[in-house]
Design a protein around this motif. Structure first.
Motif, PDB file in Angstrom:
ATOM      1  N   THR A  84      47.919  47.231  48.579  1.00 51.11           N
ATOM      2  CA  THR A  84      46.896  47.627  47.602  1.00 51.11           C
ATOM      3  C   THR A  84      46.965  46.765  46.348  1.00 51.11           C
ATOM      4  O   THR A  84      45.929  46.408  45.791  1.00 51.11           O
ATOM      5  CB  THR A  84      46.993  49.126  47.237  1.00 51.11           C
ATOM      6  OG1 THR A  84      48.286  49.402  46.710  1.00 51.11           O
ATOM      7  CG2 THR A  84      46.724  50.011  48.428  1.00 51.11           C
ATOM      8  N   GLU A  85      48.161  46.415  45.917  1.00 50.06           N
ATOM      9  CA  GLU A  85      48.278  45.578  44.716  1.00 50.06           C
ATOM     10  C   GLU A  85      47.738  44.174  44.963  1.00 50.06           C
ATOM     11  O   GLU A  85      47.056  43.616  44.110  1.00 50.06           O
ATOM     12  CB  GLU A  85      49.719  45.545  44.217  1.00 50.06           C
ATOM     13  CG  GLU A  85      50.140  46.815  43.515  1.00 50.06           C
ATOM     14  CD  GLU A  85      49.164  47.252  42.423  1.00 50.06           C
ATOM     15  OE1 GLU A  85      48.915  46.479  41.478  1.00 50.06           O
ATOM     16  OE2 GLU A  85      48.634  48.374  42.514  1.00 50.06           O
ATOM     17  N   ALA A  86      48.019  43.606  46.120  1.00 49.11           N
ATOM     18  CA  ALA A  86      47.479  42.280  46.444  1.00 49.11           C
ATOM     19  C   ALA A  86      45.953  42.322  46.476  1.00 49.11           C
ATOM     20  O   ALA A  86      45.288  41.420  45.954  1.00 49.11           O
ATOM     21  CB  ALA A  86      48.041  41.784  47.776  1.00 49.11           C
ATOM     22  N   LEU A  87      45.398  43.364  47.068  1.00 47.91           N
ATOM     23  CA  LEU A  87      43.941  43.492  47.124  1.00 47.91           C
ATOM     24  C   LEU A  87      43.354  43.637  45.727  1.00 47.91           C
ATOM     25  O   LEU A  87      42.358  42.988  45.394  1.00 47.91           O
ATOM     26  CB  LEU A  87      43.543  44.680  48.007  1.00 47.91           C
ATOM     27  CG  LEU A  87      43.843  44.516  49.493  1.00 47.91           C
ATOM     28  CD1 LEU A  87      43.805  45.861  50.202  1.00 47.91           C
ATOM     29  CD2 LEU A  87      42.888  43.527  50.140  1.00 47.91           C
ATOM     30  N   ARG A  88      43.953  44.470  44.910  1.00 50.16           N
ATOM     31  CA  ARG A  88      43.465  44.679  43.541  1.00 50.16           C
ATOM     32  C   ARG A  88      43.547  43.402  42.710  1.00 50.16           C
ATOM     33  O   ARG A  88      42.723  43.171  41.843  1.00 50.16           O
ATOM     34  CB  ARG A  88      44.288  45.783  42.853  1.00 50.16           C
ATOM     35  CG  ARG A  88      44.000  47.178  43.357  1.00 50.16           C
ATOM     36  CD  ARG A  88      45.047  48.182  42.860  1.00 50.16           C
ATOM     37  NE  ARG A  88      45.135  48.247  41.422  1.00 50.16           N
ATOM     38  CZ  ARG A  88      44.556  49.172  40.663  1.00 50.16           C
ATOM     39  NH1 ARG A  88      43.839  50.136  41.213  1.00 50.16           N
ATOM     40  NH2 ARG A  88      44.707  49.165  39.349  1.00 50.16           N
ATOM     41  N   ASN A  89      44.555  42.569  43.007  1.00 51.07           N
ATOM     42  CA  ASN A  89      44.774  41.344  42.232  1.00 51.07           C
ATOM     43  C   ASN A  89      44.165  40.109  42.895  1.00 51.07           C
ATOM     44  O   ASN A  89      44.343  38.997  42.384  1.00 51.07           O
ATOM     45  CB  ASN A  89      46.274  41.132  42.012  1.00 51.07           C
ATOM     46  CG  ASN A  89      46.878  42.224  41.156  1.00 51.07           C
ATOM     47  OD1 ASN A  89      46.256  42.686  40.211  1.00 51.07           O
ATOM     48  ND2 ASN A  89      48.070  42.654  41.505  1.00 51.07           N
ATOM     49  N   GLU A  90      43.486  40.313  44.008  1.00 48.55           N
ATOM     50  CA  GLU A  90      42.832  39.228  44.742  1.00 48.55           C
ATOM     51  C   GLU A  90      43.802  38.119  45.144  1.00 48.55           C
ATOM     52  O   GLU A  90      43.490  36.935  45.088  1.00 48.55           O
ATOM     53  CB  GLU A  90      41.661  38.651  43.935  1.00 48.55           C
ATOM     54  CG  GLU A  90      40.582  39.670  43.648  1.00 48.55           C
ATOM     55  CD  GLU A  90      39.413  39.089  42.896  1.00 48.55           C
ATOM     56  OE1 GLU A  90      38.484  38.571  43.555  1.00 48.55           O
ATOM     57  OE2 GLU A  90      39.423  39.153  41.649  1.00 48.55           O
ATOM     58  N   THR A  91      44.986  38.533  45.573  1.00 49.49           N
ATOM     59  CA  THR A  91      45.967  37.577  46.077  1.00 49.49           C
ATOM     60  C   THR A  91      46.095  37.736  47.589  1.00 49.49           C
ATOM     61  O   THR A  91      45.897  38.834  48.117  1.00 49.49           O
ATOM     62  CB  THR A  91      47.339  37.782  45.395  1.00 49.49           C
ATOM     63  OG1 THR A  91      47.770  39.129  45.599  1.00 49.49           O
ATOM     64  CG2 THR A  91      47.260  37.500  43.901  1.00 49.49           C
ATOM     65  N   PRO A  92      46.421  36.657  48.291  1.00 52.22           N
ATOM     66  CA  PRO A  92      46.523  36.738  49.749  1.00 52.22           C
ATOM     67  C   PRO A  92      47.549  37.784  50.193  1.00 52.22           C
ATOM     68  O   PRO A  92      48.575  37.998  49.533  1.00 52.22           O
ATOM     69  CB  PRO A  92      46.961  35.330  50.161  1.00 52.22           C
ATOM     70  CG  PRO A  92      46.494  34.452  49.036  1.00 52.22           C
ATOM     71  CD  PRO A  92      46.620  35.296  47.799  1.00 52.22           C
ATOM     72  N   LEU A  93      47.250  38.411  51.304  1.00 49.69           N
ATOM     73  CA  LEU A  93      48.159  39.393  51.887  1.00 49.69           C
ATOM     74  C   LEU A  93      49.242  38.669  52.677  1.00 49.69           C
ATOM     75  O   LEU A  93      48.972  37.638  53.299  1.00 49.69           O
ATOM     76  CB  LEU A  93      47.390  40.351  52.792  1.00 49.69           C
ATOM     77  CG  LEU A  93      46.311  41.175  52.081  1.00 49.69           C
ATOM     78  CD1 LEU A  93      45.392  41.850  53.080  1.00 49.69           C
ATOM     79  CD2 LEU A  93      46.956  42.198  51.166  1.00 49.69           C
TER      80      LEU A  93
END
Length: 183
Positions: free
Chosen positions: A98-107
């Protein structure tokens, strides 16, 4: 400032009352989005139906979260990003996702990253994705049904994201600790 009315069961059009009662039973509250959508019984019913269908799609909880949040973040939905962060926590989705998605960073999970990438391609290109994008998605282990399920999730999120932009729906208290703004 809210520009569309947020209904409760008493103020809602007659055809929306039972739909809001269903929301109350399902969530223990009437989410603000549902209160806004109640202004049109048809859109509230469509949203609830699309939500149910998408949660019954081929995606697991992590994949549902990836599709929902990739779209929410891309559309900069101030309401849906915190709401789906809270929902992801309730579904026991890894907080790193969820944090990666919120921060627009690759999973870090390559299959989930392929799903995020395809979802963003569908959104950004309005469905005009390349064969190269499709091939990369399939190579990650997904199938044609998953492309269609992304479109189903996008249908649900278009209703909520666009409504929340117009209504400026306040984030529900239950999700306020997950407040978010686009960077």
């Amino acid at each position: 400032m809210t520009t569309l009315k947020i209904h409760n069961i008493e103020s809602a059009p007659e055809e929306s009352k039972s739909l809001l009662e269903n929301s109350q039973k399902a969530y223990g509250m009437i989410p603000g989005l549902h209160g806004v959508l109640a202004g049109s019984p048809q859109i509230l019913q469509a949203y609830q139906t699309l939500h149910e269908l998408f949660t019954q799609s081929s995606f697991n909880e992590e994949e549902l979260t990836v599709v929902w949040q990739a779209i929410n973040v891309e559309h900069a939905c101030h309401y849906c990003v915190p709401a789906h962060t809270g929902i992801a926590h309730m579904m026991k989705v890894d907080a790193a996702i969820t944090e990666a998605l919120r921060n627009e960073t690759p999973l870090t999970d390559s299959k989930l990253e392929a799903l995020r990438t395809m979802t963003l391609s569908v959104v950004r290109n309005r469905g005009n994705v390349s064969q190269e994008d499709l091939n990369a998605f399939y190579a990650a282990g997904y199938e044609e049904k998953h492309v269609l399920d992304i479109i189903l999730g996008l249908s649900q999120k278009t209703i909520s994201n666009y409504t929340n932009h117009i209504a400026n729906t306040p984030v529900d208290a239950a999700f306020s600790k997950f407040a978010w703004t686009k960077k």
